[in-house]
Design a protein around this motif. Sequence first.
Motif, PDB file in Angstrom:
ATOM      1  N   ASN A  12       0.795  -1.278  -0.101  1.00 10.42           N
ATOM      2  CA  ASN A  12       0.021  -0.020  -0.162  1.00 10.42           C
ATOM      3  C   ASN A  12       1.013   1.296   0.060  1.00 10.42           C
ATOM      4  O   ASN A  12       0.508   2.247  -0.807  1.00 10.42           O
ATOM      5  N   ALA A  13       1.837   1.238   0.693  1.00  6.84           N
ATOM      6  CA  ALA A  13       2.655   2.374   1.118  1.00  6.84           C
ATOM      7  C   ALA A  13       3.389   2.706  -0.473  1.00  6.84           C
ATOM      8  O   ALA A  13       3.645   3.952  -0.940  1.00  6.84           O
ATOM      9  N   HIS A  30      -0.356   3.259  -3.130  1.00  2.00           N
ATOM     10  CA  HIS A  30      -1.073   4.290  -2.853  1.00  2.00           C
ATOM     11  C   HIS A  30      -0.199   5.622  -2.636  1.00  2.00           C
ATOM     12  O   HIS A  30      -0.676   6.647  -2.843  1.00  2.00           O
ATOM     13  N   GLY A  31       0.832   5.392  -1.689  1.00  2.00           N
ATOM     14  CA  GLY A  31       1.588   6.498  -1.126  1.00  2.00           C
ATOM     15  C   GLY A  31       2.694   7.104  -2.115  1.00  2.00           C
ATOM     16  O   GLY A  31       3.218   8.029  -1.522  1.00  2.00           O
ATOM     17  N   ARG A  54       2.544  10.242   0.174  1.00  2.00           N
ATOM     18  CA  ARG A  54       0.983  10.728   0.435  1.00  2.00           C
ATOM     19  C   ARG A  54       0.327   9.744   1.099  1.00  2.00           C
ATOM     20  O   ARG A  54       0.111   8.614   1.017  1.00  2.00           O
ATOM     21  N   GLY A  55      -0.069   9.965   2.628  1.00  2.00           N
ATOM     22  CA  GLY A  55      -1.020   9.155   3.305  1.00  2.00           C
ATOM     23  C   GLY A  55      -2.042   8.962   2.738  1.00  2.00           C
ATOM     24  O   GLY A  55      -2.524   9.873   1.896  1.00  2.00           O
ATOM     25  N   PRO A  56      -3.129   8.314   3.462  1.00  2.00           N
ATOM     26  CA  PRO A  56      -4.490   7.948   3.182  1.00  2.00           C
ATOM     27  C   PRO A  56      -5.023   9.436   3.458  1.00  2.00           C
ATOM     28  O   PRO A  56      -4.995   9.960   4.235  1.00  2.00           O
ATOM     29  N   VAL A  96     -11.753   3.252   1.419  1.00  3.87           N
ATOM     30  CA  VAL A  96     -12.340   1.935   1.228  1.00  3.87           C
ATOM     31  C   VAL A  96     -11.381   0.996   1.526  1.00  3.87           C
ATOM     32  O   VAL A  96     -10.252   0.793   0.509  1.00  3.87           O
ATOM     33  N   GLY A 152     -10.035  -2.692   1.373  1.00  2.00           N
ATOM     34  CA  GLY A 152      -9.702  -3.624   0.266  1.00  2.00           C
ATOM     35  C   GLY A 152      -8.935  -4.769   1.121  1.00  2.00           C
ATOM     36  O   GLY A 152      -9.150  -5.551   2.127  1.00  2.00           O
ATOM     37  N   GLY A 153      -7.591  -4.932   0.762  1.00  3.05           N
ATOM     38  CA  GLY A 153      -6.682  -5.829   1.644  1.00  3.05           C
ATOM     39  C   GLY A 153      -6.636  -5.595   3.016  1.00  3.05           C
ATOM     40  O   GLY A 153      -6.369  -6.742   3.650  1.00  3.05           O
ATOM     41  N   LEU A 154      -6.494  -4.790   3.424  1.00  2.12           N
ATOM     42  CA  LEU A 154      -6.561  -4.313   4.657  1.00  2.12           C
ATOM     43  C   LEU A 154      -7.778  -4.758   5.388  1.00  2.12           C
ATOM     44  O   LEU A 154      -7.664  -5.102   6.583  1.00  2.12           O
ATOM     45  N   GLU A 155      -8.889  -4.952   4.842  1.00  2.58           N
ATOM     46  CA  GLU A 155     -10.057  -5.337   5.411  1.00  2.58           C
ATOM     47  C   GLU A 155     -10.214  -6.869   5.795  1.00  2.58           C
ATOM     48  O   GLU A 155     -10.205  -7.454   6.585  1.00  2.58           O
ATOM     49  N   ARG A 156      -9.382  -7.614   4.757  1.00  4.68           N
ATOM     50  CA  ARG A 156      -9.298  -9.103   4.892  1.00  4.68           C
ATOM     51  C   ARG A 156      -8.321  -9.445   6.224  1.00  4.68           C
ATOM     52  O   ARG A 156      -8.481 -10.330   6.735  1.00  4.68           O
ATOM     53  N   LEU A 191      -5.480   2.293  10.458  1.00  9.13           N
ATOM     54  CA  LEU A 191      -4.381   3.049   9.238  1.00  9.13           C
ATOM     55  C   LEU A 191      -4.831   4.382   9.713  1.00  9.13           C
ATOM     56  O   LEU A 191      -5.875   4.904   9.734  1.00  9.13           O
ATOM     57  N   SER A 233       2.133   7.541   5.907  1.00  9.99           N
ATOM     58  CA  SER A 233       0.958   6.898   6.586  1.00  9.99           C
ATOM     59  C   SER A 233       1.709   6.123   7.729  1.00  9.99           C
ATOM     60  O   SER A 233       2.748   5.828   7.847  1.00  9.99           O
TER      61      SER A 233
HETATM   62  N1  ATP Z   1       0.274   3.586   2.965  1.00 11.07           N
HETATM   63  C1  ATP Z   1      -0.922   4.181   2.405  1.00 11.07           C
HETATM   64  N2  ATP Z   1      -0.766   5.603   1.588  1.00 11.07           N
HETATM   65  C2  ATP Z   1      -1.741   6.194   1.257  1.00 11.07           C
HETATM   66  N3  ATP Z   1      -2.989   5.782   1.118  1.00 11.07           N
HETATM   67  C3  ATP Z   1      -3.167   4.379   1.806  1.00 11.07           C
HETATM   68  C4  ATP Z   1      -2.260   3.651   2.144  1.00 11.07           C
HETATM   69  N4  ATP Z   1      -2.602   2.402   2.561  1.00 11.07           N
HETATM   70  C5  ATP Z   1      -3.942   2.260   2.273  1.00 11.07           C
HETATM   71  N5  ATP Z   1      -4.378   3.541   1.669  1.00 11.07           N
HETATM   72  C6  ATP Z   1      -5.738   3.929   1.114  1.00 11.07           C
HETATM   73  O1  ATP Z   1      -6.513   3.038   1.909  1.00 11.07           O
HETATM   74  C7  ATP Z   1      -7.355   2.358   0.863  1.00 11.07           C
HETATM   75  C8  ATP Z   1      -7.467   0.806   1.274  1.00 11.07           C
HETATM   76  O2  ATP Z   1      -6.352  -0.111   1.392  1.00 11.07           O
HETATM   77  P1  ATP Z   1      -6.432  -1.271   0.983  1.00 11.07           P
HETATM   78  O3  ATP Z   1      -5.051  -2.287   1.126  1.00 11.07           O
HETATM   79  O4  ATP Z   1      -7.425  -2.081   2.182  1.00 11.07           O
HETATM   80  O5  ATP Z   1      -6.946  -1.600  -0.276  1.00 11.07           O
HETATM   81  P2  ATP Z   1      -6.444  -1.476  -1.532  1.00 11.07           P
HETATM   82  O6  ATP Z   1      -4.992  -1.337  -1.615  1.00 11.07           O
HETATM   83  O7  ATP Z   1      -7.130  -0.268  -2.477  1.00 11.07           O
HETATM   84  O8  ATP Z   1      -6.913  -2.902  -2.422  1.00 11.07           O
HETATM   85  P3  ATP Z   1      -6.121  -4.136  -2.303  1.00 11.07           P
HETATM   86  O9  ATP Z   1      -5.377  -4.190  -1.174  1.00 11.07           O
HETATM   87  O10 ATP Z   1      -7.000  -5.450  -2.434  1.00 11.07           O
HETATM   88  O11 ATP Z   1      -5.330  -4.221  -3.479  1.00 11.07           O
HETATM   89  C9  ATP Z   1      -6.542   2.406  -0.281  1.00 11.07           C
HETATM   90  O12 ATP Z   1      -7.259   2.247  -1.479  1.00 11.07           O
HETATM   91  C10 ATP Z   1      -5.703   3.778  -0.283  1.00 11.07           C
HETATM   92  O13 ATP Z   1      -6.726   4.739  -0.701  1.00 11.07           O
END
Ligand code: ATP
Lengths: 397, 226
Positions: free
Chosen positions: A302-303, A306-307, A339-341, A346, A348-352, A366, A373
């Motif tokens: 995720n880092a 997304h970040g 960039r943090g969340p 929403v 995804g993987g973190l919910e599991r 988180l 983040s």
């Molecule tokens: N380290 C991070 N930096 C920025 N945003 C984050 C970070 N970790 C999580 N997020 C945000 O939280 C959301 C949920 O993360 P999560 O891992 O649950 O799902 P996902 O990564 O979108 O999907 P998947 O894990 O199923 O591929 C992400 O879509 C993102 O917007």
Amino acid sequence: MIRRLAAATSPTGVVTLVGLLNAVLFALMAFAHWVGWGGPDGLESSGMTPGQVTATSVFVVVVDLVCAFAAVSLVVLTRPLGRRWRYRLGAVLTVSAAVAVVRVAALGDVGRPVTLVDDVLDGAATGLGYVVALVGALLVADLVVAYEAQMRARTAAEVASARQVARLEAQEGVRRRLVADRLHGAVQNRLVLLAAGIDQVVERLEPDRPDDAAALRRIADQLAEVSERDVRALSHELFPTAVDVSVVRAVRTLLDRLPPSVAGALDLGPTYRDLVDHGTDDPIVLPDRLVVVDTVEEALTNALKHGRAHRVRVRLDVERCVAGDAPLWLVGVVRADGRGPSGHVVLGGLERLRSRLAARGGGLHLTGDERGSVLRFDLPLRTAASPEDTLPGDCVP
Amino acid sequence: MDTVDTMGTAVRVSLVEDELMLRRMLEQLLHSRPGVALVHSVGGFQEARLVMTPGSTDVAIVDVQLGDGDGVALGARLQRADPDVGVLLLSCHDAMPAFLLAQETATKPWSYLSKRSSFAITTLTRAIAAAAAGEQVVDPYLVERSSARSDTQVSRLSPAQFRVLALVSQGRTNDWIAGELGIAVRSVENHLLAVYRILGLDSDGHNRRVLATLAFLQQTSRYPAT
Ligand SMILES: Nc1ncnc2c1ncn2[C@@H]1O[C@H](COP(=O)(O)OP(=O)(O)OP(=O)(O)O)[C@@H](O)[C@H]1O
Ligand SMILES: [Mg+2]
């Protein structure tokens, strides 16, 4: 309300509490009634001084309170909880009648014209009041008992289903590990052997046919690459690399695979360091290790995804719990820049992972802002002490 | 440097490998080398624990992943029982984190080869000699595919310095490196001094080559960005 009551007291306590409350209210009502119907006036007109009237009023209240307390105590002494209503009513009626008689006798002729009819009426009213107060208390206690039983059943069901999940996870873990081991053992070793065999041919070929030798070497390189990258990735999907040895080694492996533009570091807290002793002989049971390593991997992914982080830092420590049945808690923190969340997230993987952690009694959280983040998670640790969670072949001697 | 035998006595080698075919091939290779005496060849952690008594082995060649246990833990255990044992770790995949973790408690630097390289007899022999002598050889394939991580000391090395350090990590001598790069031995030495300075290895300890190698491995990635 019932929940608070149930949490605060035992059912017997509830009977006592509610019974006393009812009986005291009843006593106060009786007193007010006595005042309302001119009890004190009667006393005054019978020639008492105001001081004597007050003293008598206090005496009446005290008798009423003592009687109420006695009635409740006596009923509690008959252990009415869990008994049939016939028994309970018998106890309540007997106690109420007896205490009512005592009360009437104790009050004697205070401020009243005493005729037998008056006494009988007064005694009956008092007894009825006690009956109502005590039956009410028993009814409330029944409610509390039923609620508690329901809660216990629900907790038992939750524990049972958590056990079931853990068992399935363990079985699943064993199977995955077998397949991953085969991929390593049979497939990777074969591929490496083939590459090495080709290398030997290449060496013999090199002096006379350098072009063929170079072409052959490229084939060997590709075989090695397939073994290193593709087979390895598959095996990692099934069973995170090195998790069978220790969390530390598995996390180091994850960090080692970060792209060159990303700096990763692992800090171990002092308690964790004591616990794991140089990264081998990990005392944490395998299912716990799997959840921890999977959570760290998701946080790293995720880092980066997304970040767009360039620095990630994983910290693992163990906290000792003062009370509770899991004295050790593993606490993990994954910090990343980038960039943090932000806004509504929403999962995804973190919910599991959250539900996997929750099934083992832990959780995750988180947070973040535009500078990075922070993912925190924790998990009550089962160490080698509870064998039902330990997989066969899990321990390094 | 093709032979292991430096003092006139053979290096006593023990082999721990759970894949039978690989073990047989390595046994053959080792038997063919003068100066190497294969004293034990076993198929797993437990067997090794029982057979390899302290003092019986100079160099233990250990597969990182054994059917019944962890090769790194075995190596650490052997060195705890006998600090003079040299360890040569073998792996069919990149087990660098495990290797680096092991160095934190090693009594003598370990060497590390991929199984592919271990079948090249000259590389194998070099690694055995290094493990016995307290020097270090790291797999040429892995070293060659390493690139510096950004913001590290290694990323500040010049290409020539990086190249020299990579060859040192493979256990090459300064003479050999000079020959390979077509430069004077003196230049190799100068490059190395610069490398030590940039890596902050100021003291003139004789294990600077080992420390520089560990820094190289820690500060490089073998996985190009995708
Ligand atoms: N380290 C991070 N930096 C920025 N945003 C984050 C970070 N970790 C999580 N997020 C945000 O939280 C959301 C949920 O993360 P999560 O891992 O649950 O799902 P996902 O990564 O979108 O999907 P998947 O894990 O199923 O591929 C992400 O879509 C993102 O917007
Ligand atoms: Mg995700």
